[in-house]
Design an enzyme around this catalytic site. Sequence first.
Site, PDB file in Angstrom:
ATOM      1  CG  HIS A 179      -2.098   0.903   1.051  1.00 45.02           C
ATOM      2  ND1 HIS A 179      -2.202   2.082   1.728  1.00 45.02           N
ATOM      3  CD2 HIS A 179      -3.193   0.827   0.261  1.00 45.02           C
ATOM      4  CE1 HIS A 179      -3.336   2.681   1.361  1.00 45.02           C
ATOM      5  NE2 HIS A 179      -3.948   1.946   0.479  1.00 45.02           N
ATOM      6  CG  HIS A 200      -5.414   5.895  -2.905  1.00 44.72           C
ATOM      7  ND1 HIS A 200      -4.122   5.474  -2.766  1.00 44.72           N
ATOM      8  CD2 HIS A 200      -6.170   5.076  -2.140  1.00 44.72           C
ATOM      9  CE1 HIS A 200      -4.087   4.446  -1.939  1.00 44.72           C
ATOM     10  NE2 HIS A 200      -5.319   4.178  -1.541  1.00 44.72           N
ATOM     11  CG  HIS A 209      -7.743  -0.462  -2.426  1.00 43.69           C
ATOM     12  ND1 HIS A 209      -7.735   0.639  -3.250  1.00 43.69           N
ATOM     13  CD2 HIS A 209      -6.917  -0.154  -1.387  1.00 43.69           C
ATOM     14  CE1 HIS A 209      -6.948   1.567  -2.723  1.00 43.69           C
ATOM     15  NE2 HIS A 209      -6.436   1.123  -1.602  1.00 43.69           N
ATOM     16  CG  HIS A 328     -11.789   4.816   1.271  1.00 43.15           C
ATOM     17  ND1 HIS A 328     -10.960   5.795   0.757  1.00 43.15           N
ATOM     18  CD2 HIS A 328     -10.981   3.806   1.672  1.00 43.15           C
ATOM     19  CE1 HIS A 328      -9.703   5.369   0.834  1.00 43.15           C
ATOM     20  NE2 HIS A 328      -9.685   4.170   1.382  1.00 43.15           N
ATOM     21  CG  HIS A 332      -8.247   5.231   5.431  1.00 45.87           C
ATOM     22  ND1 HIS A 332      -7.070   4.552   5.572  1.00 45.87           N
ATOM     23  CD2 HIS A 332      -8.856   4.700   4.348  1.00 45.87           C
ATOM     24  CE1 HIS A 332      -6.963   3.644   4.603  1.00 45.87           C
ATOM     25  NE2 HIS A 332      -8.044   3.717   3.846  1.00 45.87           N
ATOM     26  CG  PHE A 349      -3.189   6.597   1.313  1.00 45.86           C
ATOM     27  CD1 PHE A 349      -4.310   5.948   1.804  1.00 45.86           C
ATOM     28  CD2 PHE A 349      -3.364   7.561   0.330  1.00 45.86           C
ATOM     29  CE1 PHE A 349      -5.585   6.253   1.332  1.00 45.86           C
ATOM     30  CE2 PHE A 349      -4.637   7.866  -0.147  1.00 45.86           C
ATOM     31  CZ  PHE A 349      -5.747   7.217   0.349  1.00 45.86           C
ATOM     32  CG  HIS A 362      -9.620  -0.930   1.643  1.00 48.80           C
ATOM     33  ND1 HIS A 362      -9.943  -0.298   0.469  1.00 48.80           N
ATOM     34  CD2 HIS A 362      -8.946  -0.032   2.392  1.00 48.80           C
ATOM     35  CE1 HIS A 362      -9.462   0.938   0.501  1.00 48.80           C
ATOM     36  NE2 HIS A 362      -8.857   1.122   1.651  1.00 48.80           N
TER      37      HIS A 362
HETATM   38 CU1  C2O Z   1      -5.471   2.461  -0.472  1.00 49.47          CU
HETATM   39 CU2  C2O Z   1      -8.126   2.953   1.959  1.00 49.47          CU
HETATM   40  O1  C2O Z   1      -6.641   3.082   0.901  1.00 49.47           O
END
Ligand code: C2O
Length: 593
Positions: A179, A200, A209, A328, A332, A349, A362
């Site tokens: 990632h 992203h 993902h 999303h 995070h 990230f 995810h």
């Molecule tokens: Cu690649 Cu939720 O991030």
Amino acid sequence: MASLHLPCATTGTTNTSATSRPLFPKQSHFIASPKRTRRLQVSCTNNGHSKKHSSENTETSQGKVDRRNMLLGLSGLYGAANLASAPEAPANPIQAPVLDKCGAATNLNTGKQLDINCCPPVVQNVIDYKLPPVRRLKLRPSAHRVSAEYIFKYNLAIDRMKRLPKEDPRSFMQQANIHCAYCNGAYDQPGQGTLDLQVHNSWLFFPFHRWYLYFYERILGKLINDPTFALPFWNWDNPKGMTIPPMFNDPTAAIFDEKRNQANLPPAVVDLGMTGNKDPLQVVSNNLTIMYAEMIRGNSSVTDFMGKPYREGTPVNPGPGASERGSHTAVHVWVGDPRQPSGEDLGNFYSAGRDPLFYCHHGNCDRMWTLWQYHLPSAKVPDRTITDPDYLNTQFLFYDENAQLVRVTVKDCVSNRAMGYDYERIDLPWLDYRPPPQTATAKVTRAATEAAKAETVFPLNLDKIVRVLVPKTKKGKADEVLVIENITVDTSKFLKFDVFINDEDDNVLELDKAAYAGTYAQVPHRTTTQTATTSIQLKLTELYDDMDVTDDEDVLITLVPRHQGDGITIGGIKIIENPTPTPAPAPAAAPSS
Ligand code: C2O
């Protein structure tokens, strides 16, 4: 306005199967950053990967020549100016990164190079991955509903992953670093100089993902000798799943991570709006409205949901889809630890993959994609599939469960069932969570005296609430889309703003109202330039249906930042006719996943 109809019935089962003995002898846990002291030197011209790569380049450049010839032919008819400004002209797909050109990632929050190198091991042999035949679908379970037996197996698998030698590409930190490498500027786009490769804030968000979790799941299954093992998903879109799932909170568990926001441990309710509202019932209602807005009401086209096109040569962050930038991003940042310099682990990230909760989060993002594809006729978007070859032919590299480097393409991941898995069926309480109509007439007349016209205020630095009047394409109810353009962001910061139209009460802590149109937000990460320019679109058609806009020629837009300080500049706002007109109402969707 928090009036809730909480869903009760859930259906489905979790898969369980026998546990097995450890495959690997006990070793000390791998904690340290995987900074490699020496990088394997591999000649670019001598390995299978590069040969394959260059032959593919030849094919694709041939394709590009053909398309250009075709366009040149057209330009004779329509003129060169049209050609130059064609917004969606095919280019070429993003190619798999060149592993031995991977560089150090940088953490710009702390203003210095990260003390990590998140590049994967370099090997010469890469093979094109073929999906194995599906004998039985794996069923990914809701993390709040799993059995004790499942929790044991999951922890066993993660524990074994943590005990793998740190050079093993399947080890816990190597997996987390996938990632980091794809998201913090460690790779450049092949053949595009120093232009970052970033998965992203574009249409690559969902496919990247999905592949990432696919191999992560297979590695875990292999480590416990259970090919049926399926990752859990954090069901944050359902009130029953709106806390960190219980199994992640046991400090003795392998899936525990201490770098989480201590204020947001259970029973805290996940705040998908990041409004900071302290009333849990209102937060749940906000959450369901956000889900309704980002899944159903706010999208006029497939790329509004999936993210904007990202092809060879496209600068990073062309535009995140509604689900990526909304729920999303919020999860995070809500979980990330404010005691850490950059919100580690989930809040940045580069470090997000170090928290096992990342993959569970995810799982639900990926589930949203499956819902969008197969279960949302009420989204009223005529076509919910991207057929552009530049999307379908995009490539990524991963290591599989046998530590073999494989090249995968987006086209092989568009069906979760062809990949061998599905999600436990859970009610979707947001599916019909349309806010009640706004009864007071829109404040446009009143506001006209105090809000500036859009053309006089942009570009502006969004560090406080802003109200502007934006002209409609025609008076009254119309099929229209709000476009927020040239949003320039400092990529190292958490940035978020909400958009309201003709808001009657100006209570910015409540989103469950007809006036809430949608959200822009980003997870902090790194790009070479530290800024990126992006844009978003929000469909307004249904909002107009729920308010009185009969005589209005303008809409009053309120932009509410949810971050502190600067970091985001907005270039302009306009309202256009919906380019993909809203089809006639479809029959109601079955509440299933
Ligand atoms: Cu690649 Cu939720 O991030």
